[in-house]
Design a protein around this motif. Structure first.
Motif, PDB file in Angstrom:
ATOM      1  N   TYR A   1       0.790  -1.169  -0.045  1.00 43.75           N
ATOM      2  CA  TYR A   1      -0.081   0.135  -0.081  1.00 43.75           C
ATOM      3  C   TYR A   1       0.978   1.101   0.078  1.00 43.75           C
ATOM      4  O   TYR A   1       0.677   2.219  -0.771  1.00 43.75           O
ATOM      5  N   LEU A   2       1.828   1.309   0.901  1.00 40.32           N
ATOM      6  CA  LEU A   2       2.559   2.521   1.108  1.00 40.32           C
ATOM      7  C   LEU A   2       3.539   2.634  -0.107  1.00 40.32           C
ATOM      8  O   LEU A   2       3.987   4.057  -0.729  1.00 40.32           O
TER       9      LEU A   2
ATOM     10  N   THR B   1       0.233  -0.982  -8.532  1.00 40.93           N
ATOM     11  CA  THR B   1      -1.157  -1.337  -8.545  1.00 40.93           C
ATOM     12  C   THR B   1      -1.479  -2.708  -8.717  1.00 40.93           C
ATOM     13  O   THR B   1      -2.350  -3.165  -7.803  1.00 40.93           O
ATOM     14  N   ARG B   2      -0.924  -3.429  -9.606  1.00 37.68           N
ATOM     15  CA  ARG B   2      -1.120  -4.885  -9.894  1.00 37.68           C
ATOM     16  C   ARG B   2      -0.787  -5.653  -8.388  1.00 37.68           C
ATOM     17  O   ARG B   2      -1.550  -6.673  -8.197  1.00 37.68           O
ATOM     18  N   GLU B   3       0.508  -5.557  -7.809  1.00 32.38           N
ATOM     19  CA  GLU B   3       0.606  -6.138  -6.718  1.00 32.38           C
ATOM     20  C   GLU B   3      -0.023  -5.720  -5.618  1.00 32.38           C
ATOM     21  O   GLU B   3      -0.749  -6.801  -4.982  1.00 32.38           O
TER      22      GLU B   3
ATOM     23  N   ALA C   1       4.926   3.659 -14.973  1.00 36.72           N
ATOM     24  CA  ALA C   1       5.268   2.301 -15.338  1.00 36.72           C
ATOM     25  C   ALA C   1       5.259   1.642 -13.711  1.00 36.72           C
ATOM     26  O   ALA C   1       4.851   0.709 -13.405  1.00 36.72           O
ATOM     27  N   ASP C   2       6.039   2.540 -13.068  1.00 31.57           N
ATOM     28  CA  ASP C   2       6.048   1.867 -11.624  1.00 31.57           C
ATOM     29  C   ASP C   2       4.767   1.854 -10.764  1.00 31.57           C
ATOM     30  O   ASP C   2       4.341   0.949 -10.146  1.00 31.57           O
TER      31      ASP C   2
END
Length: 471
Positions: free
Chosen positions: A172-173, A238-240, A232-233
């Motif tokens: 989250y962070l 977000t996917r994680e 891109a990061d």
């Protein structure tokens, strides 16, 4: 709504006429890119992850063995009942000589012979046996071993839950930090675009050199490249987080912590707390206790055991033999105490006992190593938490100073004492310091959560400290 529209609405005509719309574009960009009021909090992210995280689900399934193991431990001292039944072909020849026979009205006779014979007859047997352990050291050690295994399964679930909390908070962070970086970069783009347009206007009227236009263009291209990397990061982060929480990516508008104050307790108190409640240390202690129970089980294997037993059996054999048709039946029953004394297993028991002793010694050494490692990790997390808090205070002061420097540089540029490159550098310093401050807050919070997790104290209340939006 575009940034120019926001700037036009936020800037009164009188003020816009004095300072120009370009002056308000960076502020409008910041308003447009500010976090949503409906941003996902860290507590909400954990609530979603608790029911979706795959690793936690696997640990929850693995913990299902705990109750069956406790049932096995209790069953070791309950009565056991077994019924056996068999049927098949059998033969029986019985000869008795020199017996004494007597019967009412027939008197008695000595030297009497008896003989029965059945070849290939139908044999049946029904037996019922019950046993109740009274004294059995090996069974007692096995019961303790099963109880410890159940405790370990439940402890593993607790550790997995806290690990999932920390994993969710970190994801989250990290996403919040990536989104903050993109917001800062996008704000810089708007400011540089405004500065580039202003430099072009000045150059057109001969009030500024062409180098100012080129400097602004180069700075804009550099920031745009950084924006591409930041986007891109964000996609990766977000996917994680989506995989952990099961939430759709469009709902993952996260937010940075409002503050990151260190936990007030002293290091020695945390060390003592970890010694008492650390799940990692408790896991290693259970491993040692299990190794001791294994040794006790094999050591007790050489001791006598006592069981209360009751049994009844009925045997029947029908067929023909040397003397014609015959039937043999027997019914027996017994209630009593059975004593079992192990004598020899050919060295198997002693070999296993020696192996268990070696495993116990290894487990004890591993427990000591785990205790030392825990003390170091607690100290490292505690120091990281307080160092991060000190960095946060210093960076906040640096951010305030950078903003004042930016204002002064812009004023100098307006009066001709500073160049456009000086203004861009001052703005870059503000943006870099802002990101460093955000990273310091995130690092402090993560260190605090890591400290709680290593001490076995991480729970929902600890996560709520990070739920307030950044002011």
């Amino acid at each position: 709504m575009t940034i120019k529209t926001i700037a036009a609405r936020a800037c009164p005509a009188s003020v816009r006429g004095r300072f120009g719309l370009k002056f308000w574009l960076p502020l409008a960009a910041a308003l447009l890119l500010a976090p949503s009021a409906h941003a996902l909090t860290l507590t909400q992210a954990w609530q979603a992850a608790e029911g979706h995280d795959r690793q936690l689900a696997a640990a929850r399934a693995a913990a299902g063995v705990a109750e069956p193991q406790r049932q096995q431990a209790r069953a070791l001292w309950r009565p056991q009942l077994a019924l056996t039944a068999s049927a098949g072909l059998a033969a029986s020849d019985t000869k008795m000589r020199g017996a004494q026979f007597s019967a009412p009205g027939l008197g008695s006779s000595s030297g009497v012979d008896f003989a029965t014979s059945i070849h290939g007859g139908a044999a049946t047997r029904v037996a019922l046996q019950a046993s109740q352990p009274l004294y059995n050291p090996a069974r007692r050690a096995e019961q303790h071993q099963l109880t410890l295994q159940a405790d370990r399964a439940q402890l593993a679930l607790q550790a997995a839950r806290q690990s999932a909390m920390l994993r969710t908070a970190s994801s989250y962070l990290n996403l919040a930090m990536a989104q903050e970086k993109l917001r800062v970069l996008q704000g810089q783009i708007q400011a540089v675009q405004s500065a580039a347009q202003e430099a072009q206007d000045r150059f057109d009227i001969g009030a500024a050199p062409v180098t100012a236009v080129h400097e602004a263009g180069a700075e804009l291209a550099l920031i745009q490249a950084q924006v591409a990397g930041a986007q891109a990061d964000i996609t990766t982060r977000t996917r994680e987080l989506a995989d952990i929480t099961g939430l759709p990516p469009e709902r993952l508008a996260v937010q940075l912590p409002a503050s990151a104050s260190p936990e007030p307790r002293a290091l020695d108190l945390w060390q003592q707390l970890a010694e008492d409640t650390s799940l990692v240390l408790r896991e290693q202690q259970l491993q040692t206790q299990l190794a001791q129970a294994e040794l006790d089980k094999y050591a007790a294997g050489s001791r006598a055991s006592v069981d209360l037993i009751a049994q009844a059996a009925h045997d029947r054999l029908d067929g023909r033999g040397d003397f014609g048709a015959a039937r043999n039946t027997s019914l027996n029953a017994m209630v009593g105490v059975q004593l079992t004394i192990p004598i020899s297993t050919g060295g198997m028991r002693s070999g296993r006992e020696q192996e268990a002793a070696a495993r116990l010694a290894a487990a004890q050494q591993q427990e000591d190593a785990a205790r030392e490692q825990l003390a170091r990790s607690i100290e490292a997390a505690w120091l990281a938490m307080h160092t991060g808090a000190q960095q946060t205070r210093a960076l906040q002061a640096a951010l305030d100073a950078s903003r004042l420097r930016e204002d002064a540089t812009h004023t100098g540029y307006e009066t001709g004492e500073r160049t456009l490159l000086d203004v861009l550098r001052a703005r870059n310093d503000v943006a870099a310091t802002r990101l460093q401050l955000a990273q310091a807050r995130v690092g402090t919070l993560l260190a605090r959560l890591q400290l709680a997790e290593r001490a076995g104290q991480l729970d929902t209340a600890a996560l709520q400290d990070a739920s307030a939006p950044q002011p």
